[in-house]
Design an enzyme around this catalytic site. Structure first.
Site, PDB file in Angstrom:
ATOM      1  N   ASP A  68      -2.184   9.298 -10.601  1.00 40.15           N
ATOM      2  CA  ASP A  68      -2.220   8.200 -11.573  1.00 40.15           C
ATOM      3  C   ASP A  68      -0.815   7.877 -12.077  1.00 40.15           C
ATOM      4  OD1 ASP A  68      -4.927   8.001 -11.278  1.00 40.15           O
ATOM      5  OD2 ASP A  68      -5.428   9.069 -13.141  1.00 40.15           O
TER       6      ASP A  68
ATOM      7  N   HIS B 114      -4.928  14.416  -8.964  1.00 38.72           N
ATOM      8  CA  HIS B 114      -5.193  13.022  -9.312  1.00 38.72           C
ATOM      9  C   HIS B 114      -4.412  12.564 -10.542  1.00 38.72           C
ATOM     10  CE1 HIS B 114      -8.298  12.097  -6.332  1.00 38.72           C
ATOM     11  NE2 HIS B 114      -8.717  13.356  -6.479  1.00 38.72           N
TER      12      HIS B 114
ATOM     13  N   ASN C 105      -2.539  12.736  -3.472  1.00 46.21           N
ATOM     14  CA  ASN C 105      -3.520  13.223  -4.447  1.00 46.21           C
ATOM     15  C   ASN C 105      -3.974  14.643  -4.109  1.00 46.21           C
ATOM     16  OD1 ASN C 105      -3.720  11.130  -6.322  1.00 46.21           O
ATOM     17  ND2 ASN C 105      -5.147   9.976  -5.044  1.00 46.21           N
TER      18      ASN C 105
ATOM     19  N   GLU D 143      -4.774   2.316  -4.152  1.00 45.48           N
ATOM     20  CA  GLU D 143      -3.312   2.367  -4.124  1.00 45.48           C
ATOM     21  C   GLU D 143      -2.710   1.072  -3.595  1.00 45.48           C
ATOM     22  OE1 GLU D 143      -4.735   4.302  -0.215  1.00 45.48           O
ATOM     23  OE2 GLU D 143      -5.409   4.054  -2.288  1.00 45.48           O
TER      24      GLU D 143
ATOM     25  N   ASP E 270       0.855  -1.186   0.000  1.00 47.16           N
ATOM     26  CA  ASP E 270       0.000   0.000   0.000  1.00 47.16           C
ATOM     27  C   ASP E 270       0.893   1.239   0.000  1.00 47.16           C
ATOM     28  OD1 ASP E 270      -2.947   1.001   0.592  1.00 47.16           O
ATOM     29  OD2 ASP E 270      -1.572   2.183   1.836  1.00 47.16           O
TER      30      ASP E 270
END
Length: 340
Positions: free
Chosen positions: A211, A207, A202, A237, A194
């Site tokens: 990505d 965002h 973010n 994630e 994680d």
């Protein structure tokens, strides 16, 4: 001439071969245009013996045979030029007295048979060509459908953002690994990774940057595992690894390589309370399978519990647990140290 004879005359006019109709005395009572052309004029009322050199007594022997025939009877005549004329004759029994239908062939019988066979062969070739074209079309369509199915299957088992396997693909691979481990008595490992404080990432960078970070982390993980291992995006994630034929020391070695590589990327994470760059935490579950059905939920829950412990202990580290379904899991933890 009777109406029936007139009807026969109209009917034989449609035939392409020279055809004539005789009475029982052998006199010609009807002839078609092809017959008039063959004999060089209208020969009504005459006998075939006047038109050919076949002996009359032989013709008189044939007349009753032809008259009594109910299907075409083959025979042959001889022209004045000495050429053989093949004929077929049959009795016409509807009228009284019966008539005789005589059909002449311009071509020898063997040539006619050859032509008929050639035509049949050509029709067979055309039919085979159509069938072959249909088979080729069906094969091409089948290949196209198979390619589309493979594409759809690949899409259904692939994460669109990272191009890694998705959860569905991981679960299918996990069942296979469980059966393999139960058969070979060789352990395997599941690792749940994680990204630390990814929501803050973010919120800080947006965002789109998030990505790109996911894609870079996915590539980093994928580059550090063996070809036989599976890396999948488990959601958000989170990433999950399936490491085949893996003991504790091998799993630790793989995770250390992954952690060090991600740290070496130096992806800025200014809002992280852990490090000023992006880090990950992981939970590892070492599995020794049995012959019972794969306890998928239990295995993932064990790795998830180890991941929770890694986060609770400060993140940027992994915790390793051994799954033993008959006893409580054995756990240990280790923090990944930075490069010296």
């Amino acid at each position: 001439m009777s109406d029936f004879t007139l009807d026969i005359g109209a009917w034989i006019d449609l035939l392409p071969e020279p055809t004539l109709v005789m009475n029982v005395q052998g006199q010609i009572v009807a002839i078609n245009p092809s017959g008039r052309e063959f004999f060089g004029g209208n020969v009504l009322g005459r006998s075939p013996s006047e038109l050919v050199v076949t002996p009359p007594e032989k013709l008189h022997q044939w007349l009753p045979l032809w008259q009594q025939a109910t299907q075409m009877v083959p025979g042959s005549l001889r022209s004045h030029q000495g050429q053989k004329i093949e004929v077929e004759a049959v009795g016409i029994h509807r009228c009284q007295p019966p008539l005789i239908l005589l059909r002449l062939f311009r071509q020898p019988r063997f040539l006619r048979q050859f032509i008929v066979q050639r035509q049949q062969f050509q029709r067979l070739q055309e039919q085979m060509a159509r069938q072959t074209a249909l088979i080729v079309e069906l094969q091409q369509r089948q290949k196209q459908l198979e390619a589309e199915n493979r594409h759809l299957q690949g899409v259904s088992q692939q994460d669109s953002l990272t191009k890694l396997a998705n959860r569905r693909a991981f679960e299918a691979c996990l069942r296979t690994a469980w059966r393999e481990s139960a058969t070979t008595h060789t352990p395997f490992a599941i690792a749940l990774l994680d990204i630390d404080h990814f929501k803050r990432y973010n919120d800080t960078y947006g965002h789109l940057a998030g990505d790109r970070a996911l894609q870079r982390v996915a590539h980093a993980i994928k580059s550090q595992v063996r070809e036989a291992d599976l890396v999948a995006r488990y959601g958000g994630e989170e990433f999950i690894l399936l490491l085949r034929h893996t003991h504790h020391d091998v799993a630790i070695c793989v995770l250390e390589r992954i952690f060090n590589y991600i740290r070496s990327l130096g992806i800025p994470h200014a809002s992280s309370p852990v490090q000023p760059y992006l880090t990950v935490s992981a939970g590892i579950c070492i599995v020794s399978a049995t012959l019972r059905d794969c306890p998928m939920a239990e295995l993932v829950a064990t790795a998830d519990a180890a991941l929770y412990e890694a986060k609770r202990s400060g993140r940027d580290r992994y915790v390793l647990q051994t799954y033993a379904w008959m006893s409580a899991p054995v756990s240990s933890s280790q923090e990944i140290q930075p490069y010296p």
